[in-house]
Design a protein around this motif. Structure first.
Motif, PDB file in Angstrom:
ATOM      1  N   VAL A  32       6.503 -11.082   1.027  1.00  0.00           N
ATOM      2  CA  VAL A  32       6.944 -10.798   2.383  1.00  0.00           C
ATOM      3  C   VAL A  32       7.067 -12.090   3.170  1.00  0.00           C
ATOM      4  CG1 VAL A  32       6.504  -9.165   4.197  1.00  0.00           C
ATOM      5  CG2 VAL A  32       5.074  -9.183   2.148  1.00  0.00           C
ATOM      6  N   GLU A  91      -3.380   2.154   5.871  1.00  0.00           N
ATOM      7  CA  GLU A  91      -1.999   2.383   5.436  1.00  0.00           C
ATOM      8  C   GLU A  91      -1.352   3.433   6.325  1.00  0.00           C
ATOM      9  OE1 GLU A  91      -1.110   3.340   1.512  1.00  0.00           O
ATOM     10  OE2 GLU A  91      -1.606   1.363   0.745  1.00  0.00           O
ATOM     11  N   SER A 630      11.039  -8.234   7.110  1.00  0.00           N
ATOM     12  CA  SER A 630      10.642  -8.992   5.922  1.00  0.00           C
ATOM     13  C   SER A 630      11.857  -9.152   5.041  1.00  0.00           C
ATOM     14  CB  SER A 630       9.579  -8.245   5.146  1.00  0.00           C
ATOM     15  OG  SER A 630       8.464  -8.082   5.936  1.00  0.00           O
ATOM     16  N   MET A 782      13.328  -5.479   5.606  1.00  0.00           N
ATOM     17  CA  MET A 782      12.496  -4.264   5.697  1.00  0.00           C
ATOM     18  C   MET A 782      11.586  -4.394   6.906  1.00  0.00           C
ATOM     19  SD  MET A 782      12.756  -1.910   3.374  1.00  0.00           S
ATOM     20  CE  MET A 782      11.283  -1.103   2.858  1.00  0.00           C
TER      21      MET A 782
HETATM   22  P1  ATP Z   1       1.853   0.608   5.127  1.00  0.00           P
HETATM   23  O1  ATP Z   1       1.074   0.165   3.923  1.00  0.00           O
HETATM   24  O2  ATP Z   1       1.018   1.195   6.133  1.00  0.00           O
HETATM   25  O3  ATP Z   1       3.056   1.401   4.792  1.00  0.00           O
HETATM   26  P2  ATP Z   1       2.667  -2.065   5.250  1.00  0.00           P
HETATM   27  O4  ATP Z   1       3.341  -2.876   6.312  1.00  0.00           O
HETATM   28  O5  ATP Z   1       1.470  -2.673   4.606  1.00  0.00           O
HETATM   29  O6  ATP Z   1       2.358  -0.684   5.878  1.00  0.00           O
HETATM   30  P3  ATP Z   1       4.166  -2.251   2.829  1.00  0.00           P
HETATM   31  O7  ATP Z   1       5.243  -1.364   2.325  1.00  0.00           O
HETATM   32  O8  ATP Z   1       3.002  -2.526   1.949  1.00  0.00           O
HETATM   33  O9  ATP Z   1       3.728  -1.604   4.164  1.00  0.00           O
HETATM   34  O10 ATP Z   1       4.805  -3.621   3.274  1.00  0.00           O
HETATM   35  C1  ATP Z   1       4.091  -4.796   3.469  1.00  0.00           C
HETATM   36  C2  ATP Z   1       5.047  -5.828   4.026  1.00  0.00           C
HETATM   37  O11 ATP Z   1       6.095  -6.011   3.086  1.00  0.00           O
HETATM   38  C3  ATP Z   1       5.719  -5.426   5.327  1.00  0.00           C
HETATM   39  O12 ATP Z   1       5.770  -6.559   6.167  1.00  0.00           O
HETATM   40  C4  ATP Z   1       7.104  -4.966   4.943  1.00  0.00           C
HETATM   41  O13 ATP Z   1       8.057  -5.300   5.916  1.00  0.00           O
HETATM   42  C5  ATP Z   1       7.351  -5.711   3.654  1.00  0.00           C
HETATM   43  N1  ATP Z   1       8.083  -4.896   2.669  1.00  0.00           N
HETATM   44  C6  ATP Z   1       7.902  -3.580   2.417  1.00  0.00           C
HETATM   45  N2  ATP Z   1       8.698  -3.172   1.433  1.00  0.00           N
HETATM   46  C7  ATP Z   1       9.416  -4.242   1.053  1.00  0.00           C
HETATM   47  C8  ATP Z   1      10.417  -4.467   0.071  1.00  0.00           C
HETATM   48  N3  ATP Z   1      10.844  -3.504  -0.704  1.00  0.00           N
HETATM   49  N4  ATP Z   1      10.921  -5.712  -0.027  1.00  0.00           N
HETATM   50  C9  ATP Z   1      10.489  -6.702   0.766  1.00  0.00           C
HETATM   51  N5  ATP Z   1       9.557  -6.565   1.696  1.00  0.00           N
HETATM   52  C10 ATP Z   1       9.021  -5.362   1.848  1.00  0.00           C
END
Ligand code: ATP
Length: 806
Positions: A32, A91, A630, A782
């Motif tokens: 990210v 989460e 991200s 994202m």
């Molecule tokens: P939650 O776990 O509550 O859904 P989170 O922000 O931790 O929230 P994640 O999906 O783990 O959710 O994402 C972590 C980080 O990575 C976030 O900053 C998000 O923008 C980014 N992210 C999520 N999915 C992707 C992806 N497929 N490709 C690149 N970056 C991503």
């Protein structure tokens, strides 16, 4: 909504990427924020920052300062905040419905009229059951507390009476008994919570609020939490702690609701399978809102107030039908609690016990308009004392987190210490103040002791300490004017305030409603005494001042206005005085907000929970999607190689993966139009169920997968980990068709969306992921709710700054 672009479903078969490209993708820094804009460099450098120093941002700030300061007030966020970082353990929930082929197929299945009627009936039945379940729990807790508390205080009174006479000099005995009872009971209560289920600590309302906002809180709605909560709150009150059972009722009600909705007996791994339709995050969320409302309704005998409390304090997503169902549950809970408590007292049909705590009717709850300024001043005092309560509790919470909460046993020791100090403080106060009165206590069952008083008189402070916190509140509201001296009240306020601050946040199940009301009723009564002294002809009763003090103090701590007004009005049964209560709560909130956020919000912030408030943070109109998304995005193909999927899941913890149609012009990089999005837990379920096959074939079990496989057994599917999946090399060469399961119409935004618009999308739709697309509808970024929750504004040294939490 014009800004939200929905993608149409597509069923094109897309070739699987070759091995080299896949590896490049996984290894090419898919982490990210490694290509962040200036905002995000702060985080990338690992320097949590309080202020933004870039010239562009500074000039933006100064130019906008005036306008923003105005809006700042309008948002009600003009107070120092407590949050310093977000905690990665929280989460998000999947409140958004997954629009997959599977979902569509299932919803197209023919449903007969009879089935529809049954569905509707079972829906209402569930809400009814929530009300009944909450009432049973609330009445049970109340009866046990009242019975045992009476025995406990009778025993202490016996020794106090015996030893306070001149002949027997053995006062150490009752003190030791009091301390030992408190310590033993609190030890059990605290150990139960600390070792059983720490999520049962406190009132649970901040956590329920976070859950309803879209944050997954493991263990919050478990059976363990329920047992720890209900037993814990009984033990906390019997242990003599300055806390109430009303807040925990909301949490317990929410657990009952979630349990009924899941239709599952957790420890026996058995599913009742009655209400499959309630098992989505979305449905459970609605039930939890009803459970919380029923809990408050049962606690205060206030169904309207309970419903409004759930709307105002807890829930984030509402519609009229849901409010109606929640109100139905709350009404059933209130009525059933009343019936059960009245039955326990031997007159079930009289329905004379509408809640666990009643303020009871005041004989003289009239007021003159001339008194309103007095009430306003009292409200301001409530706001100040409430803010002081929040600040002191915040400092204590931080201290606890730093030094005390590393070991579980220390938490238990602290709780036991507080219970001992509570007993000693009460005893010292009763012994030293020697406030004797002959006034008959309002409560005919009150336990009083003579303790250095003679003749017909008794120690007035004993009516406050030899009872439960609810009994103490009632005494302060209703006891005759001459019962307590000024000195008794002043000392009581100081001691109870300090004990209240110390108790809230202990590792025990405890609520803050009653301590706040009690502190407020005490200083309100004190002010009432002053007014009666000054205007003996006009004012003759202190009860209404105690009530205004109680309301102001509660408003100053919690900052909830509508629901608390209605709860107090329902508790007193006097609508005319509602105006004064409303003024008290409104002004105490304003004054309190000037200094701090409310107690629950402080709790949420200190825990680093990524809660999205109602409004986007000020100052963010010029922050665009590009600044907080991200990138690059880790995507998958509609038909993807299992080995690659596995590598992605192992390599990154992302919870959502956009699915693209590979553009043949970009053979070496994967670029292509967005086709959908699939959640991590969906992929994990598919891997676990081995829904894959060698390329060119169809997986044998593809058709046997249903929506239930993703939801049932709740919440096991959602807590599946990649480590639980066993794949050999042959499996990794297979392919998985993600198309039937992916969300075909994910919400998307373009790069020029400003933060407030994105924020409102998340807040309004309960989103978890948002895909940022370019003009060709290719995913380029994202955004998750945590990405948004990191932003907030802060005033430091008179200047407004944008803060980006880590
Ligand atoms: P939650 O776990 O509550 O859904 P989170 O922000 O931790 O929230 P994640 O999906 O783990 O959710 O994402 C972590 C980080 O990575 C976030 O900053 C998000 O923008 C980014 N992210 C999520 N999915 C992707 C992806 N497929 N490709 C690149 N970056 C991503």
């Amino acid at each position: 909504m014009a800004e939200i672009q929905g993608q149409q479903p597509t069923f094109t078969v897309v070739p699987v990427r070759n091995e080299t490209n896949l590896r490049q993708h996984v290894e090419s820094g898919n982490g990210v924020n490694n290509d962040r804009t200036s905002f995000h460099n702060f985080e990338a450098e690992g320097e949590p920052t309080d202020t933004l120093t870039q010239n562009s941002i500074t000039s933006l700030l100064s130019a906008k300062f005036r306008g923003v300061a105005k809006r700042w007030k309008q948002y009600g966020v003009d107070s120092p905040r407590f949050r310093k970082r977000l905690h990665s353990k929280w989460e998000s929930m999947n409140y958004e419905q997954i629009d997959s082929q599977l979902q569509r197929k299932q919803s197209e299945e023919q449903v007969s009229k009879k089935q529809l009627v049954m569905l509707m009936l079972s829906n209402w039945l569930v809400y009814f059951a929530i009300g009944i379940g909450t009432a049973l729990m609330a009445a049970g807790v109340q009866i046990v507390v009242e019975l045992i508390a009476h025995e406990k205080f009778s025993l202490i009174r016996k020794y106090l009476d015996k030893c306070s006479t001149d002949k027997e000099d053995c006062l150490i005995q009752p003190v030791m008994i009091w301390m030992s009872i408190n310590a033993a009971i609190t030890l059990m209560g605290s150990a139960l919570v600390t070792y059983g289920q720490p999520m049962a600590a406190g009132s649970g309302i901040p956590l329920i609020k976070s859950y309803l906002n879209g944050v997954r809180i493991p263990g919050l709605l478990s059976l363990r939490a329920f047992i720890a909560k209900c037993l814990g709150v009984v033990l906390s009150i019997l242990g003599g702690l300055a806390c109430g059972k009303e807040g925990p009722m909301a949490h317990s009600g929410a657990i009952i609701a979630a349990g009924i909705g899941k239709g599952r007996i957790p420890w026996f791994k058995k599913s009742l399978n009655l209400y499959g339709m309630f098992r989505t995050d979305h449905n459970i969320r609605d039930l939890v809102a009803a459970g919380a409302a029923s809990g408050v309704s049962a606690a205060f005998g206030a169904p309207v107030g309970g419903t409004l409390f759930s709307v105002e304090e807890a829930a984030s997503f509402w519609n009229t039908e849901l409010v109606w169902k929640v109100f139905f549950s709350a009404m059933v809970a209130c009525f059933s609690t009343n019936f059960l408590l009245s039955a326990f007292e031997g007159h079930p049909t009289q329905l004379s016990n509408p809640g666990l705590v009643r303020f009871n009717t005041f004989p003289n709850l009239t007021f003159d308009l001339i008194e309103i300024p007095v009430f306003i001043v009292m409200a301001a005092i409530g706001g100040l004392i409430g803010a002081l309560f929040v600040v002191m509790n915040y400092k204590l919470t931080v201290f606890r987190q730093k030094y005390l909460h590393r070991k579980k046993w220390i938490k238990v020791v602290e709780a036991v210490l507080v219970s001992i100090v509570s007993a000693i403080a009460a005893f010292i106060l009763m012994f030293t103040v020697k406030d004797c009165t002959t006034a008959k206590p309002y409560n005919s069952h009150a336990i009083t002791t003579m303790m250095s008083c003679t003749g017909e008189s008794h120690n007035s402070l004993s009516t406050m300490f030899l009872t439960t916190p609810e009994g103490c509140l009632k005494s302060l509201l209703h006891d005759p004017i001459e019962t307590y001296s000024v000195l008794s009240l002043i000392l009581f306020i100081i001691i109870f305030f300090l004990l209240g601050v110390w108790t809230y946040g202990l590792s025990v199940s405890s609520g803050v409603f009653i301590p706040s009301l009690t502190i407020g009723a005490a200083w309100g009564r004190l002010i009432g005494l002053g007014i009666v002294q000054l205007f003996p002809d006009q004012a003759k009763d202190v009860g209404k001042y105690a009530l205004i003090g109680a309301a102001s103090q509660l408003g100053g701590c919690l900052r909830t206005t509508i629901s608390l007004t209605v709860i107090i009005v329902e508790c007193t049964g006097d609508i005319t005085f509602g105006l004064c209560i409303m003024i008290a709560l409104m002004i105490s909130k304003w004054v309190g907000d000037f200094f701090t956020t409310g107690l629950y919000d402080m709790n949420i912030e200190v825990s680093g929970i990524p809660l999205l408030s109602w409004e986007p943070p000020p100052l963010c109109e010029h922050v665009y999607t590009n600044d907080f998304m991200s990138q690059p995005v880790m995507t998958l193909l509609p038909v993807e190689k299992v080995g690659h999927i596995y590598d992605c899941l192992v390599g990154e913890s992302f919870n959502g993966f956009p699915i693209i149609e590979q553009d043949p012009n970009y053979d070496m990089m994967y670029k292509g139009k967005l086709k959908g999005i699939i959640l991590r837990h969906q992929i994990l379920v598919l891997l676990k169920k081995r829904v894959f096959c060698p390329e060119g074939q169809l997986p044998a079990n593809q058709n046997s997968i249903t929506l239930k496989d993703f939801e049932n057994p709740y919440p096991v599917a959602q807590s599946l980990k990649i480590e639980d999946v066993d794949l050999n090399d042959e499996d990794k060469q297979c392919v998985m068709d993600l198309r039937p399961y992916m969300n075909q119409t994910p919400y998307t935004v373009s790069l020029n969306f400003s933060m407030p618009r994105v924020f409102r999308l998340f807040r309004g739709l309960g989103l978890r992921h948002l895909v940022v697309v370019n003009d060709n509808f290719e995913p380029i970024g994202m955004v998750t709710r945590k990405d948004l929750a990191k932003y907030r504004a802060e005033i430091k040294k008179g200047m407004l700054h944008m803060e980006h939490l880590t």
